[in-house]
Design an enzyme around this catalytic site. Structure first.
Site, PDB file in Angstrom:
ATOM      1  N   GLY A 119       0.821  -1.202   0.000  1.00  0.00           N
ATOM      2  CA  GLY A 119       0.000   0.000   0.000  1.00  0.00           C
ATOM      3  C   GLY A 119       0.856   1.252   0.000  1.00  0.00           C
ATOM      4  N   GLY A 121       2.131   2.883   2.382  1.00  0.00           N
ATOM      5  CA  GLY A 121       3.270   2.777   3.306  1.00  0.00           C
ATOM      6  C   GLY A 121       4.447   2.078   2.642  1.00  0.00           C
ATOM      7  N   ASP A 144      -9.125  -2.312   0.677  1.00  0.00           N
ATOM      8  CA  ASP A 144      -9.878  -1.071   0.931  1.00  0.00           C
ATOM      9  C   ASP A 144     -10.152  -0.263  -0.336  1.00  0.00           C
ATOM     10  OD1 ASP A 144      -9.525  -1.842   3.546  1.00  0.00           O
ATOM     11  OD2 ASP A 144      -7.840  -0.495   3.896  1.00  0.00           O
ATOM     12  N   ARG A 188     -10.948   0.909   6.446  1.00  0.00           N
ATOM     13  CA  ARG A 188     -10.294   2.087   7.054  1.00  0.00           C
ATOM     14  C   ARG A 188     -11.182   3.317   6.870  1.00  0.00           C
ATOM     15  NH1 ARG A 188      -4.043   2.833   5.877  1.00  0.00           N
ATOM     16  NH2 ARG A 188      -4.704   2.897   3.720  1.00  0.00           N
TER      17      ARG A 188
HETATM   18  O1  F6P Z   1      -5.995  -1.951   5.009  1.00  0.00           O
HETATM   19  C1  F6P Z   1      -6.549  -3.223   5.084  1.00  0.00           C
HETATM   20  C2  F6P Z   1      -7.220  -3.451   6.410  1.00  0.00           C
HETATM   21  O2  F6P Z   1      -7.781  -4.740   6.394  1.00  0.00           O
HETATM   22  C3  F6P Z   1      -8.268  -2.407   6.789  1.00  0.00           C
HETATM   23  O3  F6P Z   1      -9.487  -2.575   6.127  1.00  0.00           O
HETATM   24  C4  F6P Z   1      -8.337  -2.602   8.278  1.00  0.00           C
HETATM   25  O4  F6P Z   1      -8.767  -1.432   8.918  1.00  0.00           O
HETATM   26  C5  F6P Z   1      -6.907  -2.918   8.646  1.00  0.00           C
HETATM   27  O5  F6P Z   1      -6.280  -3.401   7.471  1.00  0.00           O
HETATM   28  C6  F6P Z   1      -6.765  -3.953   9.734  1.00  0.00           C
HETATM   29  O6  F6P Z   1      -5.430  -4.108  10.022  1.00  0.00           O
HETATM   30  P1  F6P Z   1      -4.838  -5.263  10.955  1.00  0.00           P
HETATM   31  O7  F6P Z   1      -4.766  -6.511  10.120  1.00  0.00           O
HETATM   32  O8  F6P Z   1      -3.508  -4.750  11.342  1.00  0.00           O
HETATM   33  O9  F6P Z   1      -5.784  -5.428  12.100  1.00  0.00           O
END
Ligand code: F6P
Length: 367
Positions: A119, A121, A144, A188
């Site tokens: 992404g 980042g 997302d 997100r």
């Molecule tokens: O960016 C992808 C995503 O799945 C988002 O939709 C969600 O908010 C986030 O990552 C969740 O991150 P983690 O896997 O660190 O809980």
């Protein structure tokens, strides 16, 4: 002198996403066909800092097109220019710049090009390598669908498919028991997953972060739908927020470049609706179910197309580009473009109007 790289390395950074393996597969196959050796870096930039590299050949990538996750592993807390090396006496994190070490390692391995799949980042973390003269191409990924510069990312349509199936399934319980059901989906700060799956799954209301909801308007719509058909289903984006209020934060990942993890708003809305309307409500949080498992056919095609274009760019001597889809066509943009940005749902988007056209509420109007 040939502009072709001699040995390329591939890594996946950030959260996993259906279609990552499809990209790894096509990048490997096309590079090998062009006489370029391929190396996989384990766990994103973390593996590069720690020297966890392994050759990728036909044997490693055959049969992975339909596999979820990433055969290379991933990490979303490993910026090599600000690498966490420990904590000081007061428990504060200590960071070091490990880019020079990574560059030495790449040179020692004869690697002259990088394909980074991730992404915004990951694209940002790759910048110091571009500046050091390495050929770098980015492939955008996220369920997302919020990366600036590309109108779609692979993984998104798989997440929409899973969320749609969930909405279809909870509908039968809502109907059988005359209940309110909220389904919370990831995304997100962007409402793309909620918007698409809400339309596909015939949700009566779709709450997206881009449009603050008014709980009175939400309750109003619930009363009307329950009166008309006996039950109602709401699709709630995890980033949805009430008018003048805050998003619901589930946890903070201190070492992540994007530390806020959202979650819980679906439950909150169900609870408040039950209090306001007196109608029994339940909530379901889909969470990581949306990221897991096999990519849909459309995502396998898109991911393969993205990976193919990444190799085309490298073979053409390009660098510092991120593969993108614009107006239905493959193209590329400056890799720095997505940094610090989010591609949100425009409120005048045709799908917002389409949803309203089929009487879907967005929780923004009290009738
Ligand atoms: O960016 C992808 C995503 O799945 C988002 O939709 C969600 O908010 C986030 O990552 C969740 O991150 P983690 O896997 O660190 O809980």
């Amino acid at each position: 002198m040939s502009i072709h790289p001699k040995r390329i390395a591939v890594l996946t950074g950030g959260g996993d996403c259906p279609g990552l393996n499809a990209v790894i597969r096509v990048v490997t196959l096309e590079a090998l066909a062009a006489g370029i050796k391929v190396v996989g870096i384990e766990d994103g930039f973390e593996g590069l800092v720690e020297g966890r590299l392994r050759p990728l050949g036909l044997r490693e990538v055959v049969g992975i097109l339909d596999e979820g996750g990433t055969i290379l592993g991933s990490s979303n807390r490993s910026d090599p220019s600000r690498y966490l090396v420990g904590h000081d006496g007061e428990g504060r994190p200590v960071y070091e710049d490990r880019v020079p070490q990574c560059l030495e390692r790449l040179e020692a391995e004869g690697i002259d090009a990088l394909v980074v799949i991730g992404g915004d980042g990951t694209m940002t973390c790759a910048q110091p390598f571009v500046e050091a003269g390495l050929k770098v191409v980015g492939v955008p990924k996220t369920i997302d669908n919020d990366i600036e510069g590309t109108e779609i990312t692979f993984g998104f349509l798989t997440a929409v498919q899973i969320a749609t199936e969930a909405l279809d399934r909870v509908r039968t319980t809502a109907d059988s028991h005359g209940r309110v059901l909220t389904v919370e989906v990831m995304g997100r700060n962007a409402g793309w997953i909620a918007l698409y799956s809400g339309i596909a799954g015939a949700a009566d209301q779709i709450l997206i972060p881009e449009l603050e909801y008014d709980i009175e308007a939400v309750a109003d719509h619930v009363r009307r739908r329950v009166a008309e058909r006996g039950s109602t289903v709401l699709c709630v984006a995890e980033g949805a927020r009430p008018k003048g209020g805050q998003q619901v934060v589930k946890r903070i990942e201190a070492t992540s470049p994007d530390p806020i993890r959202l979650g819980g708003v679906g439950n909150l809305v169900a609870h408040q609706v039950e209090e306001l309307t007196g109608i029994e409500s339940r909530s379901v949080v889909l969470g990581h179910l949306l990221r897991g498992g096999s990519p849909t056919a459309a995502d396998r095609v898109l991911a393969t197309n993205f990976g193919h274009h990444a190799i085309e760019l490298l073979l053409a001597g390009e660098s510092a580009r991120m593969v993108a889809r614009q107006n239905g066509d493959m193209t590329s943009v400056d890799m720095r473009l997505p940094a610090g940005k989010q591609r949100l749902v425009p409120l005048d988007h045709s799908l917002v109007r389409t949803a309203r056209g089929v009487w879907t509420g967005f929780g923004d109007r009290v009738s």
